[in-house]
Design a protein around this motif. Structure first.
Motif, PDB file in Angstrom:
ATOM      1  N   SER A  82       0.857  -1.179   0.000  1.00 18.06           N
ATOM      2  CA  SER A  82       0.000   0.000   0.000  1.00 18.06           C
ATOM      3  C   SER A  82       0.894   1.230   0.000  1.00 18.06           C
ATOM      4  CB  SER A  82      -0.897  -0.005   1.240  1.00 18.06           C
ATOM      5  OG  SER A  82      -1.647   1.179   1.318  1.00 18.06           O
ATOM      6  N   THR A 107      -3.734   3.519  -3.290  1.00 15.66           N
ATOM      7  CA  THR A 107      -3.271   2.659  -4.370  1.00 15.66           C
ATOM      8  C   THR A 107      -2.354   3.446  -5.295  1.00 15.66           C
ATOM      9  OG1 THR A 107      -5.036   3.218  -5.936  1.00 15.66           O
ATOM     10  CG2 THR A 107      -5.517   1.490  -4.316  1.00 15.66           C
ATOM     11  N   TYR A 114      -8.606   1.934  -1.762  1.00 17.53           N
ATOM     12  CA  TYR A 114      -9.470   0.816  -1.392  1.00 17.53           C
ATOM     13  C   TYR A 114     -10.045   1.154  -0.025  1.00 17.53           C
ATOM     14  CZ  TYR A 114      -7.715  -2.042  -5.191  1.00 17.53           C
ATOM     15  OH  TYR A 114      -7.405  -2.519  -6.425  1.00 17.53           O
ATOM     16  N   SER A 116     -12.067  -0.545   3.000  1.00 20.69           N
ATOM     17  CA  SER A 116     -12.500  -1.847   3.496  1.00 20.69           C
ATOM     18  C   SER A 116     -12.963  -1.739   4.945  1.00 20.69           C
ATOM     19  CB  SER A 116     -11.377  -2.883   3.364  1.00 20.69           C
ATOM     20  OG  SER A 116     -10.207  -2.435   4.002  1.00 20.69           O
ATOM     21  N   LYS A 130     -15.671  -4.386   0.919  1.00 13.24           N
ATOM     22  CA  LYS A 130     -14.605  -3.614   0.297  1.00 13.24           C
ATOM     23  C   LYS A 130     -15.148  -2.914  -0.939  1.00 13.24           C
ATOM     24  CE  LYS A 130      -9.863  -4.317  -1.292  1.00 13.24           C
ATOM     25  NZ  LYS A 130      -8.812  -5.320  -1.446  1.00 13.24           N
ATOM     26  N   THR A 131     -14.670  -1.701  -1.187  1.00  8.40           N
ATOM     27  CA  THR A 131     -15.008  -0.956  -2.390  1.00  8.40           C
ATOM     28  C   THR A 131     -13.864  -0.001  -2.687  1.00  8.40           C
ATOM     29  OG1 THR A 131     -16.741   0.344  -3.491  1.00  8.40           O
ATOM     30  CG2 THR A 131     -16.263   0.896  -1.202  1.00  8.40           C
ATOM     31  N   LYS A 132     -14.030   0.840  -3.697  1.00 10.32           N
ATOM     32  CA  LYS A 132     -13.024   1.844  -4.016  1.00 10.32           C
ATOM     33  C   LYS A 132     -13.647   3.223  -3.865  1.00 10.32           C
ATOM     34  CE  LYS A 132      -9.803   1.005  -7.180  1.00 10.32           C
ATOM     35  NZ  LYS A 132      -9.201   0.731  -8.493  1.00 10.32           N
TER      36      LYS A 132
END
Length: 175
Positions: A82, A107, A114, A116, A130-132
């Motif tokens: 990360s 990222t 990300y 989470s 989890k998503t962005k």
């Protein structure tokens, strides 16, 4: 002209180094730096004591190998690579009496993170969703978990679709 090529060739080949066995190595900076950050994460193990997360970055290359360690004998989370993280406590999303945490992990995709949500249950960490998200300002960290009709949702951003104002469309992921 031949003299110019000879000089350029000497400069080019003199830039390499050789180890004791005569094997050529490239000249690159191989420093390892370690940084630590801490975050108050609430009571994640339901022992009525506030817990703290310590983030260790061990920089080997452009990415950091990231490990999140906790107080009170809570197991660590090995997050892998990360560019940086932010950790915040959330409310109790799964009704087990302990709060969950939300982790924003940078990222290599610019301002995209990300996002989470993690729960600590039965002495183990579990990523429950989890998503962005597009994080370019402090306000972008806010309101990422919403409750609608007794159901929690993680709010992310759809990086491929924009609304009429040019902002990324929001997506809701059920927790």
């Amino acid at each position: 002209m031949k003299l110019l090529f000879l000089i350029l060739g000497l400069i080019f080949f003199s830039c390499e180094t050789k180890n004791k066995q005569g094997i050529t190595e490239t000249n690159k900076l191989e420093e390892t730096s370690e940084e630590k950050q801490s975050f108050i994460v609430g009571d994640v193990n339901n022992d009525k004591v506030q817990d703290t997360a310590f983030v260790s970055f061990n920089q080997q290359n452009e990415y950091d190998d990231l490990i999140i360690k906790f107080t009170n004998n809570i197991p660590e989370i090995d997050f892998g690579q990360s560019l940086g993280v932010s950790i915040e406590k959330t409310e109790d999303l799964n009704f087990d009496g302990a709060n969950e945490i939300i982790i924003f992990s940078r990222t290599h995709e610019g301002w995209w993170n990300y996002i989470s949500v993690w729960s600590f249950k039965s002495d183990k960490w579990k990523e429950i969703q989890k998503t962005k998200g597009f994080i370019s300002d402090d306000k972008d960290f806010e309101n990422r978990i919403v409750k609608d009709k007794n159901q929690y949702y993680l709010i992310g951003d759809d990086q491929w679709n924009e609304d009429e104002n040019g902002d990324f469309k929001k997506i809701r992921v059920k927790i």
